[in-house]
Write a protein that holds these residues in place. Sequence first.
Motif, PDB file in Angstrom:
ATOM      1  N   THR A  16      -5.182  -1.490   9.227  1.00  0.00           N
ATOM      2  CA  THR A  16      -4.617  -1.682  10.561  1.00  0.00           C
ATOM      3  C   THR A  16      -3.755  -0.476  10.931  1.00  0.00           C
ATOM      4  OG1 THR A  16      -2.736  -2.913   9.645  1.00  0.00           O
ATOM      5  CG2 THR A  16      -4.636  -4.188  10.384  1.00  0.00           C
ATOM      6  N   GLU A  17      -3.594  -0.247  12.208  1.00  0.00           N
ATOM      7  CA  GLU A  17      -2.857   0.934  12.661  1.00  0.00           C
ATOM      8  C   GLU A  17      -1.360   0.818  12.399  1.00  0.00           C
ATOM      9  OE1 GLU A  17      -3.864   1.593  16.735  1.00  0.00           O
ATOM     10  OE2 GLU A  17      -5.897   2.285  16.269  1.00  0.00           O
ATOM     11  N   SER A  18      -0.849  -0.406  12.293  1.00  0.00           N
ATOM     12  CA  SER A  18       0.564  -0.600  12.011  1.00  0.00           C
ATOM     13  C   SER A  18       0.728  -1.692  10.970  1.00  0.00           C
ATOM     14  CB  SER A  18       1.333  -0.969  13.291  1.00  0.00           C
ATOM     15  OG  SER A  18       0.808  -2.159  13.857  1.00  0.00           O
ATOM     16  N   ARG A  75      -4.506  -3.793  15.459  1.00  0.00           N
ATOM     17  CA  ARG A  75      -5.679  -2.982  15.757  1.00  0.00           C
ATOM     18  C   ARG A  75      -6.201  -2.349  14.480  1.00  0.00           C
ATOM     19  NH1 ARG A  75      -5.230  -5.658  19.404  1.00  0.00           N
ATOM     20  NH2 ARG A  75      -4.882  -5.214  21.607  1.00  0.00           N
ATOM     21  N   ARG A  77      -7.870   0.451  12.258  1.00  0.00           N
ATOM     22  CA  ARG A  77      -7.891   1.905  12.319  1.00  0.00           C
ATOM     23  C   ARG A  77      -9.314   2.398  12.579  1.00  0.00           C
ATOM     24  NH1 ARG A  77      -4.015   5.171  11.312  1.00  0.00           N
ATOM     25  NH2 ARG A  77      -2.812   3.471  10.346  1.00  0.00           N
ATOM     26  N   GLU A  78      -9.418   3.439  13.336  1.00  0.00           N
ATOM     27  CA  GLU A  78     -10.708   3.991  13.744  1.00  0.00           C
ATOM     28  C   GLU A  78     -11.580   4.308  12.530  1.00  0.00           C
ATOM     29  OE1 GLU A  78     -12.342   7.452  16.814  1.00  0.00           O
ATOM     30  OE2 GLU A  78     -10.378   7.682  15.858  1.00  0.00           O
ATOM     31  N   GLN A 204      -6.161  10.477   8.714  1.00  0.00           N
ATOM     32  CA  GLN A 204      -5.692   9.827   9.933  1.00  0.00           C
ATOM     33  C   GLN A 204      -6.518   8.595  10.254  1.00  0.00           C
ATOM     34  OE1 GLN A 204      -2.966  10.582  11.765  1.00  0.00           O
ATOM     35  NE2 GLN A 204      -2.484  12.056  10.145  1.00  0.00           N
ATOM     36  N   ASN A 205      -7.813   8.666   9.918  1.00  0.00           N
ATOM     37  CA  ASN A 205      -8.699   7.533  10.169  1.00  0.00           C
ATOM     38  C   ASN A 205      -9.761   7.501   9.080  1.00  0.00           C
ATOM     39  OD1 ASN A 205     -10.936   9.295  10.990  1.00  0.00           O
ATOM     40  ND2 ASN A 205      -9.723   9.646  12.844  1.00  0.00           N
TER      41      ASN A 205
END
Length: 220
Positions: A16-18, A75, A77-78, A204-205
Motif C-alpha cells: 500500500t502507498e501508506s 491505495r 502501490r503501482e 518507488q513502485n
Amino acid sequence: MSKQPIIFCDFDGTITESDNIIAIMKQFAPIGWEVLKDQVLAQEISIREGVGKMFSLLPSTLKEEIIQFVMENARMREGFPEFIAYAKREDIPFYIVSGGIDFFVNPMLEGIVKKEKIYCNGSDFSNETIQILWPYECDLHCTNDCGCCKPSILRQFDDQRYHKIVIGDSITDLQAAKLADQVFARDFLIEKCVENEIPYTPFQNFYDIIHHLKREEIQV
C-alpha cells in the motif's frame, strides 16, 4: 546449482502507498497514540508492545467502520498486480509478511494473494477494546518481541535452497532484511539499512523491482 528465489513482502507502506495502521490511528485514536508510534520507531519499545497498546485505545465497536475506512482510502502501490503476475510466471514463491492486522489485510488482498500465503497479526473484538493476537511470535533465535516475527518466518525456509528476497519500508522489516540475500527498500527502511550497513536496492513502485529482477536474472 542456483538457489530458488523466494519473496517475502511487507504490506503496510510497501504494497500500500501508506501505512494503514498509522492511517487508522490518525483517524480513530485519541490523543497520545503518537508517543507509542515514536517509541516503536526509535526502538524504545517493541513492535508488539507498541502495536498492541495502540489498538487497545480503540473500541471494538469500530471494527466495521475501520474496515470501511481502510478499503475506501488505502491505495495499492503501482505495479503490484503486475508484480504478482511476474512472480507467478517465473514460478517464484511469494509470501506476505506483515505487521498489519488480519481484519484489514485480508480484505484488501482478497482475490490477489491466497490466505495461506499471508503471515500477519490476528485480532479479537470480543472485549471492550481491540485486542491484537500474535500467531507468528518470535522463535528461540529472536528476542525482539516482533509481534509478527519476520525473521522467524524466514528461518522456516532453508538457506541452502532459497535466495531470500525481502521487500519493505519500515522498522518492522529491519530484522528480516538482516537475514535476506537481497533487499528492496524504501522510506525508513533505507535509513535503517544504511545505519546497519545492509546492502539494498531502492524502489518507488513494483515496476522498479520487476525491472531489476529481469535485468539481474538472479543467479546465486
